[in-house]
Design an enzyme around this catalytic site. Structure first.
Site, PDB file in Angstrom:
ATOM      1  N   HIS A 153      86.423  34.812  13.173  1.00  0.00           N
ATOM      2  CA  HIS A 153      86.487  33.434  13.674  1.00  0.00           C
ATOM      3  C   HIS A 153      87.678  33.326  14.632  1.00  0.00           C
ATOM      4  CE1 HIS A 153      83.889  31.617  10.398  1.00  0.00           C
ATOM      5  NE2 HIS A 153      84.226  32.768   9.836  1.00  0.00           N
ATOM      6  N   ASN A 213      86.699  36.363   6.972  1.00  0.00           N
ATOM      7  CA  ASN A 213      86.419  36.232   5.546  1.00  0.00           C
ATOM      8  C   ASN A 213      85.774  37.533   5.078  1.00  0.00           C
ATOM      9  OD1 ASN A 213      87.256  33.507   5.089  1.00  0.00           O
ATOM     10  ND2 ASN A 213      85.426  32.797   6.144  1.00  0.00           N
ATOM     11  N   ASP A 218      80.409  28.850  16.985  1.00  0.00           N
ATOM     12  CA  ASP A 218      80.033  28.594  15.598  1.00  0.00           C
ATOM     13  C   ASP A 218      79.144  27.350  15.555  1.00  0.00           C
ATOM     14  OD1 ASP A 218      81.457  29.441  12.606  1.00  0.00           O
ATOM     15  OD2 ASP A 218      80.236  27.626  12.727  1.00  0.00           O
ATOM     16  N   HIS A 229      82.379  39.532  11.117  1.00  0.00           N
ATOM     17  CA  HIS A 229      82.659  38.672  12.262  1.00  0.00           C
ATOM     18  C   HIS A 229      84.052  38.089  12.130  1.00  0.00           C
ATOM     19  CE1 HIS A 229      80.877  36.222   9.057  1.00  0.00           C
ATOM     20  NE2 HIS A 229      81.634  35.227   9.486  1.00  0.00           N
ATOM     21  N   GLN A 256      82.843  34.258   2.571  1.00  0.00           N
ATOM     22  CA  GLN A 256      82.004  34.942   3.568  1.00  0.00           C
ATOM     23  C   GLN A 256      80.549  34.579   3.304  1.00  0.00           C
ATOM     24  OE1 GLN A 256      82.153  39.261   3.784  1.00  0.00           O
ATOM     25  NE2 GLN A 256      80.714  39.298   5.504  1.00  0.00           N
TER      26      GLN A 256
HETATM   27  P1  5GP Z   1      81.718  33.079   7.206  1.00  0.00           P
HETATM   28  O1  5GP Z   1      81.764  31.969   6.219  1.00  0.00           O
HETATM   29  O2  5GP Z   1      80.658  34.104   6.868  1.00  0.00           O
HETATM   30  O3  5GP Z   1      83.058  33.701   7.484  1.00  0.00           O
HETATM   31  O4  5GP Z   1      81.315  32.424   8.583  1.00  0.00           O
HETATM   32  C1  5GP Z   1      80.004  32.242   8.963  1.00  0.00           C
HETATM   33  C2  5GP Z   1      80.027  31.240  10.078  1.00  0.00           C
HETATM   34  O5  5GP Z   1      78.795  31.346  10.768  1.00  0.00           O
HETATM   35  C3  5GP Z   1      80.151  29.808   9.597  1.00  0.00           C
HETATM   36  O6  5GP Z   1      81.314  29.214  10.184  1.00  0.00           O
HETATM   37  C4  5GP Z   1      78.860  29.139  10.054  1.00  0.00           C
HETATM   38  O7  5GP Z   1      79.064  27.837  10.529  1.00  0.00           O
HETATM   39  C5  5GP Z   1      78.364  30.071  11.132  1.00  0.00           C
HETATM   40  N1  5GP Z   1      76.917  30.171  11.242  1.00  0.00           N
HETATM   41  C6  5GP Z   1      76.026  30.295  10.230  1.00  0.00           C
HETATM   42  N2  5GP Z   1      74.784  30.414  10.701  1.00  0.00           N
HETATM   43  C7  5GP Z   1      74.877  30.370  12.055  1.00  0.00           C
HETATM   44  C8  5GP Z   1      73.924  30.436  13.113  1.00  0.00           C
HETATM   45  O8  5GP Z   1      72.713  30.553  12.909  1.00  0.00           O
HETATM   46  N3  5GP Z   1      74.398  30.347  14.388  1.00  0.00           N
HETATM   47  C9  5GP Z   1      75.726  30.217  14.659  1.00  0.00           C
HETATM   48  N4  5GP Z   1      76.096  30.153  15.940  1.00  0.00           N
HETATM   49  N5  5GP Z   1      76.659  30.151  13.677  1.00  0.00           N
HETATM   50  C10 5GP Z   1      76.246  30.227  12.398  1.00  0.00           C
END
Ligand code: 5GP
Ligand code: ZN
Length: 112
Positions: free
Chosen positions: A100, A85, A29, A98, A92
């Site tokens: 975590h 999420n 992340d 995805h 999300q």
């Molecule tokens: P969500 O909030 O959608 O469950 O999680 C998205 C996650 O993706 C977040 O924890 C954020 O830090 C991570 N993230 C967002 N953009 C990028 C990216 O360009 N590269 C990587 N490796 N992680 C990302």
């Protein structure tokens, strides 16, 4: 337009892919909330968990197994948590399914 996780897994964007097989890729992340914070991402684009059905349920099973294997690889198998999420209202941010994988608070992280 292709989403950011599709682009990373297609290697069209920089992003270290720690593990991949025919169905999944795993990356760190970019904004970790734990000493070990990985994202387990299906290569096929699904907007969210809501997009899985009986035909694609195996993807979900593979994500859980990948979490277990990555926890072992990172040396955090004694304690870790997984989170999906589903929906903007619960945070999300990326509209590509995805999981975590977080842990490592009790020990020095092993990051590759
Ligand atoms: P969500 O909030 O959608 O469950 O999680 C998205 C996650 O993706 C977040 O924890 C954020 O830090 C991570 N993230 C967002 N953009 C990028 C990216 O360009 N590269 C990587 N490796 N992680 C990302
Ligand atoms: Zn995508």
């Amino acid at each position: 337009m292709t989403c950011i996780f599709c682009q990373i897994l297609a290697r069209e964007l920089p992003g270290e892919i720690l593990y991949e097989d025919e169905d999944l890729g795993v990356i760190n992340d970019i904004n970790p909330e734990a000493p070990v914070h990985l994202l387990i991402i299906p290569k096929r684009h699904f907007d969210s968990l809501n997009s899985l059905d009986d035909k694609t349920a195996q993807i979900g099973a593979k994500m859980f197994l990948a979490a277990k294997k990555m926890a072992e690889a990172q040396g955090i198998q004694s304690g870790y948590k997984v989170l999906i999420n589903n929906g903007r209202e619960v945070g999300q941010e990326i509209r590509h399914l995805h999981m975590h994988l977080m842990g490592g608070w009790g020990r020095r992280p092993v990051r590759k």
